[in-house]
Write an enzyme that holds these catalytic residues in place. Sequence first.
Site, mmCIF file in Angstrom:
data_model
loop_
_atom_site.group_PDB
_atom_site.id
_atom_site.type_symbol
_atom_site.label_atom_id
_atom_site.label_comp_id
_atom_site.label_asym_id
_atom_site.label_seq_id
_atom_site.Cartn_x
_atom_site.Cartn_y
_atom_site.Cartn_z
ATOM 1 N N ASP A 194 3.490 1.669 8.214
ATOM 2 C CA ASP A 194 2.229 0.961 8.041
ATOM 3 C C ASP A 194 2.311 -0.179 7.024
ATOM 4 O OD1 ASP A 194 -0.335 0.109 8.219
ATOM 5 O OD2 ASP A 194 -1.269 1.949 7.504
ATOM 6 N N ASP A 230 0.852 -1.192 0.000
ATOM 7 C CA ASP A 230 0.000 0.000 0.000
ATOM 8 C C ASP A 230 0.884 1.237 0.000
ATOM 9 O OD1 ASP A 230 -2.434 1.376 0.047
ATOM 10 O OD2 ASP A 230 -2.483 1.481 2.232
#
Length: 328
Positions: free
Chosen positions: A221, A204
């Site tokens: 993340d 991502d």
Amino acid sequence: MSIQAEVPYERLGPDQVLDAIEGLGIMADGRLLALNSYENRVYRIGVEGGPPLVAKFYRPGRWTEAGILEEHAFTAELVEADLPVVAPLLIGGASLHAHEGFRFALFPTIGGRSPEPGDRDGLRRIGRTLARLHSIGRRTAFEHRPRLDVVNHGVAPVEALLEGRWLPAHLVAPFRAISAQVLATIADIWAGAGQFATLRLHGDCHYGNLLERNDEILLVDFDDCLSGPAIQDLWMLVSGEGDDLRRQWGWLLEGYSLFADPDPREFALVEALRTLRILHYHGWIARRWGDPAFPLAFPWFEEQRHWETLVGQLQEQLAAMQEPVVIS
């Protein structure tokens, strides 16, 4: 539309968060700030006599414990190789902890600023960092993380949207038709790209998950890390059209090529990956609609105009996937 309520964090309040932290022997000072996150619940927590920590409480039922630990092991491997990533802290020898049915991890608080999109030096630095990450990602394979493919990220979301009766009645047939066309085109592009490598990825990689700090690019993340083609971690970092787009690709690949060789066959996947992301995003919102946070955050998801726009967007993507790919 009637949908079964899903309140996965109903029992997670400030007291439970602080109890979880203090159960690890960390004394919180009472400061608790909820950070922006829809999938998980993330908090910045003040600590007595030390810097604040970030606590991430994983959404129940989303990942298996093995899948979360594999994410943690990947980031630990990257840190060991001196890659600038934010990995969970080891406390009592463990990175994953449990409290009242919730699994959570603690992370250091790292400062930095978001890189400027389209900046030449920034894209070169990002390219170098991602090439090093991919070199490590090729060493072994994920066993418990998802795989980026047409079925998981395209077929499944389309089926969920149609079965959930999300679309206005007059748009069901057009959406079904254009979805079938784009999925068939993606499958053809995937097959036509040949035997490209599948490796462990950030998954991502957009500007919201990058920080610029001390002249280096920090990746944060890894919650969506998965297996897939290397180009998945690159295409979201460039934008625009024509010469501007080609320049950005050139700068990004210039940095990338210092540590890894980009596979030119994967360039053909870019618009297919963009289309899969659109479909997967909509499927994600539909699956989470029973969580009270989602109708509040995405009220447009129930508006007829949005679905009309989506059908048009998929038509545009179908045309884009049929155009020659120009990277440089």
